[in-house]
Write an enzyme that holds these catalytic residues in place. Sequence first.
Site, PDB file in Angstrom:
ATOM      1  N   HIS A 120     -10.981  -0.496  10.622  1.00 14.05           N
ATOM      2  CA  HIS A 120     -10.364   0.613  11.353  1.00 14.05           C
ATOM      3  C   HIS A 120     -10.754   0.629  12.822  1.00 14.05           C
ATOM      4  O   HIS A 120     -11.842   0.204  13.189  1.00 14.05           O
ATOM      5  CB  HIS A 120     -10.726   1.947  10.685  1.00 14.05           C
ATOM      6  CG  HIS A 120     -10.162   2.054   9.300  1.00 14.05           C
ATOM      7  ND1 HIS A 120     -10.952   1.930   8.181  1.00 14.05           N
ATOM      8  CD2 HIS A 120      -8.904   2.213   8.862  1.00 14.05           C
ATOM      9  CE1 HIS A 120     -10.175   2.028   7.105  1.00 14.05           C
ATOM     10  NE2 HIS A 120      -8.935   2.197   7.492  1.00 14.05           N
ATOM     11  N   TYR A 128       0.836  -1.202   0.000  1.00 14.38           N
ATOM     12  CA  TYR A 128       0.000   0.000   0.000  1.00 14.38           C
ATOM     13  C   TYR A 128       0.875   1.258   0.000  1.00 14.38           C
ATOM     14  O   TYR A 128       0.729   2.145  -0.845  1.00 14.38           O
ATOM     15  CB  TYR A 128      -0.937  -0.017   1.222  1.00 14.38           C
ATOM     16  CG  TYR A 128      -1.662   1.284   1.437  1.00 14.38           C
ATOM     17  CD1 TYR A 128      -2.418   1.854   0.420  1.00 14.38           C
ATOM     18  CD2 TYR A 128      -1.579   1.953   2.664  1.00 14.38           C
ATOM     19  CE1 TYR A 128      -3.084   3.068   0.611  1.00 14.38           C
ATOM     20  CE2 TYR A 128      -2.240   3.152   2.862  1.00 14.38           C
ATOM     21  CZ  TYR A 128      -2.989   3.705   1.837  1.00 14.38           C
ATOM     22  OH  TYR A 128      -3.630   4.897   2.037  1.00 14.38           O
TER      23      TYR A 128
HETATM   24  N1  UDP Z   1      -6.343  -1.720  15.705  1.00 19.62           N
HETATM   25  C1  UDP Z   1      -6.741  -2.538  16.742  1.00 19.62           C
HETATM   26  N2  UDP Z   1      -7.963  -3.155  16.663  1.00 19.62           N
HETATM   27  C2  UDP Z   1      -8.808  -2.962  15.592  1.00 19.62           C
HETATM   28  C3  UDP Z   1      -8.385  -2.127  14.547  1.00 19.62           C
HETATM   29  C4  UDP Z   1      -7.142  -1.516  14.628  1.00 19.62           C
HETATM   30  O1  UDP Z   1      -6.000  -2.734  17.704  1.00 19.62           O
HETATM   31  O2  UDP Z   1      -9.909  -3.539  15.584  1.00 19.62           O
HETATM   32  C5  UDP Z   1      -5.049  -1.001  15.801  1.00 19.62           C
HETATM   33  C6  UDP Z   1      -4.109  -1.235  14.638  1.00 19.62           C
HETATM   34  O3  UDP Z   1      -3.285  -2.349  14.872  1.00 19.62           O
HETATM   35  C7  UDP Z   1      -3.340   0.081  14.592  1.00 19.62           C
HETATM   36  C8  UDP Z   1      -4.354   1.116  15.090  1.00 19.62           C
HETATM   37  O4  UDP Z   1      -5.353   0.368  15.790  1.00 19.62           O
HETATM   38  O5  UDP Z   1      -2.281   0.056  15.495  1.00 19.62           O
HETATM   39  C9  UDP Z   1      -5.012   1.878  13.964  1.00 19.62           C
HETATM   40  O6  UDP Z   1      -5.447   0.949  12.998  1.00 19.62           O
HETATM   41  P1  UDP Z   1      -6.382   1.342  11.792  1.00 19.62           P
HETATM   42  O7  UDP Z   1      -6.692   0.073  11.060  1.00 19.62           O
HETATM   43  O8  UDP Z   1      -7.551   2.131  12.291  1.00 19.62           O
HETATM   44  O9  UDP Z   1      -5.499   2.315  10.900  1.00 19.62           O
HETATM   45  P2  UDP Z   1      -4.032   2.127  10.258  1.00 19.62           P
HETATM   46  O10 UDP Z   1      -3.091   2.750  11.245  1.00 19.62           O
HETATM   47  O11 UDP Z   1      -3.790   0.675  10.021  1.00 19.62           O
HETATM   48  O12 UDP Z   1      -4.119   2.896   8.997  1.00 19.62           O
END
Ligand code: UDP
Length: 327
Positions: free
Chosen positions: A188, A140
């Site tokens: 997310h 990505y």
């Molecule tokens: N995360 C989590 N549980 C979830 C979704 C995300 O612990 O159900 C964590 C993920 O590992 C990251 C942060 O939350 O550290 C943000 O993740 P998200 O997918 O929202 O955005 P990204 O940073 O991947 O773009």
Amino acid sequence: MILIVGGAGYIGSHVVKELLNQKHQVIVLDNLSTGHREAVDPRADFIQGDIRDESLLTHIFTTYKIEGVMHFAAHCLVGESVVKPFIYYENNVAATLLLLRQMILHNVTKFIFSSTCATYGIPNAKRIDENCPTKPINPYGHSKLMVEQILSDFSKAYGLSYIVLRYFNAAGADPEGEIGEDHTPESHLIPNVLLHLLGKKSSVEIFGDNYGTKDGTCVRDYIHVLDLADAHIRALEHLFATRENQALTYNLGNGKGYSVLEVIKMCERVTENKANIVISPGRTGDPAYLVADYEKIRKELNWRPVYTLEDIVNTAWNWHTSHPYGY
Ligand code: UDP
């Protein structure tokens, strides 16, 4: 007229609404692969279609007087990109190239591109500014960085005037409650926590609790989608206001880092509910700590974020409670 590619998606639809509020004329092109027709403001023209469809783009560029293009249409999930890199390079890079070709053919030179902090990989800076080295660690991030390189070369060769906006974690929803975040499946953090607190998911997973951060969970910089919209409009107006070609890159974040646990606590506070937390292994490709330095866009475009994490969670909660099944 501004062409918004991917204007039926989460961020694109909020930008469309703000552009219309500020009296810009907007046409949305979206193939609705992940976007929602209902997310597109009824004041905008809408065409369902794909940027790979050359005859459709020719029709749009010859029928409408397009002065600028904002490009939101992309696959944007880190984990998915690791297992399905083909669709990331095909959709995010190859298809964008086709859009740019049509722009050049029709002498449309102003372009705003949605990029990401995933272009930085695992930065060693506490606050990431635009001079940090770009070393993506997943397809990505690579796909977005490739387009950034293409834009730089096209600017020199073809006179493209562009602004790249590297988003940190977009979140929150329209304060008027008309549009919000609706992904299937939802991956997310904030929507997942809120959907759980709404009773639609049995628990909330924390992906990893032994990162080298204050409480062991990953730290991210959450930026309200309306702060993003404001930055896009400033960026567009900057391109219109300058005669020379622009080739600019800006970070868009809040400048504040919140851990996964802190986000969950904020969601519990706003919703007055207690989350059932399950600790799971960390996701592949997740850096421990990503926080923006947004000084460059503050100085050059006078942009600054106005929404707090609490505002983000409040507006998102308002959206999810009023649209428990999404659009
Ligand atoms: N995360 C989590 N549980 C979830 C979704 C995300 O612990 O159900 C964590 C993920 O590992 C990251 C942060 O939350 O550290 C943000 O993740 P998200 O997918 O929202 O955005 P990204 O940073 O991947 O773009």
